[in-house]
Design an enzyme around this catalytic site. Structure first.
Site, PDB file in Angstrom:
ATOM      1  N   ARG A  65     -10.206   1.867  -2.800  1.00  0.00           N
ATOM      2  CA  ARG A  65      -9.790   1.067  -3.964  1.00  0.00           C
ATOM      3  C   ARG A  65     -10.238   1.742  -5.264  1.00  0.00           C
ATOM      4  NH1 ARG A  65      -6.843  -3.927  -3.259  1.00  0.00           N
ATOM      5  NH2 ARG A  65      -7.415  -4.263  -5.419  1.00  0.00           N
ATOM      6  N   HIS A  75      -1.234   1.158  -2.010  1.00  0.00           N
ATOM      7  CA  HIS A  75      -1.860  -0.112  -1.611  1.00  0.00           C
ATOM      8  C   HIS A  75      -3.169   0.188  -0.904  1.00  0.00           C
ATOM      9  CE1 HIS A  75      -2.383  -4.046   0.374  1.00  0.00           C
ATOM     10  NE2 HIS A  75      -2.725  -3.338   1.442  1.00  0.00           N
ATOM     11  N   ARG A  96      -3.480   5.715  -9.155  1.00  0.00           N
ATOM     12  CA  ARG A  96      -2.483   4.850  -9.810  1.00  0.00           C
ATOM     13  C   ARG A  96      -2.165   5.346 -11.223  1.00  0.00           C
ATOM     14  NH1 ARG A  96      -4.271  -1.012  -7.219  1.00  0.00           N
ATOM     15  NH2 ARG A  96      -2.542  -1.143  -5.744  1.00  0.00           N
ATOM     16  N   LYS A 128       3.428   3.923  -1.510  1.00  0.00           N
ATOM     17  CA  LYS A 128       4.558   3.011  -1.720  1.00  0.00           C
ATOM     18  C   LYS A 128       5.859   3.780  -1.997  1.00  0.00           C
ATOM     19  CE  LYS A 128       1.764  -0.916  -3.339  1.00  0.00           C
ATOM     20  NZ  LYS A 128       1.596  -1.924  -4.427  1.00  0.00           N
ATOM     21  N   ASN A 147       3.154   0.920  -8.553  1.00  0.00           N
ATOM     22  CA  ASN A 147       1.797   1.436  -8.748  1.00  0.00           C
ATOM     23  C   ASN A 147       1.325   2.370  -7.628  1.00  0.00           C
ATOM     24  OD1 ASN A 147       1.390  -0.468  -6.808  1.00  0.00           O
ATOM     25  ND2 ASN A 147      -0.099  -1.685  -7.941  1.00  0.00           N
TER      26      ASN A 147
END
Ligand code: DAT
Ligand code: MG
Length: 151
Positions: free
Chosen positions: A88, A118, A105, A12, A115
């Site tokens: 994840r 994604h 994260r 991000k 954070n």
């Protein structure tokens, strides 16, 4: 049984601007996850709205859109066994404050909005999200990768 999947990852704008893209890409590679495609993109507000359409109406939606359109992202297609769950897990939970110390994260995120990364949350979402960013031309087929050596 093998379960080769593809998922969409995004580094991000906070992590790109912070200079963490290289470390995040290294972390992906160190965990043996194959990068099938990758590029840097600048989302317009409209692009971000469409990508995050599932969150329309939530309290954090407008802030999320402004953040995601606020600078360049790096988008990647990751491929491998159970890669949705693996990516994840590598990222950690949405809020970096709740994320384990070794997670991406925790290491590179700041707060629940900023954070760092994604990851798609289902195989249906992964298909849509990959198609949002990558054309067929940009996605090498597994069948054209060199075969395991037989000699
Ligand atoms: P995830 O990215 O872990 O799949 P999500 O799909 O629930 O989380 O939300 C998408 C993004 O929206 C998330 O990465 C950061 C932002 N977000 C979620 N909940 C938020 C909140 N309570 N406050 C601010 N931003 C939030
Ligand atoms: Mg999500």
């Amino acid at each position: 049984m093998s379960n080769i999947e593809k998922t969409l990852a995004i580094i991000k704008p906070d992590a790109v601007a912070g200079g963490f893209a290289g470390k995040i890409i290294s972390t992906i590679e160190e965990h043996g996850v194959r990068i099938a495609a990758m590029k840097m993109v600048q989302l317009s507000t409209d692009d971000a709205r469409r990508f995050y359409a599932v969150h329309v109406g939530k309290s954090f939606y407008e802030g999320l859109i402004d953040f995601m359109a606020g600078g360049p992202c790096i988008v990647l297609v990751l491929e491998g066994e159970n890669v949705l769950e693996r990516w994840r897990t590598l990222m950690g939970p949405t809020d970096p404050q709740n994320a384990p110390a070794e997670s991406i994260r925790h290491r590179f995120g700041t707060d629940v909005r900023h954070n760092a990364t994604h990851g798609s949350d289902s195989s249906e979402a992964a298909l849509l999200e990959i198609a949002f960013f990558f054309s067929g031309l940009e996605l090498p087929l597994p069948s054209i990768h060199p075969k395991e050596s037989s000699h």
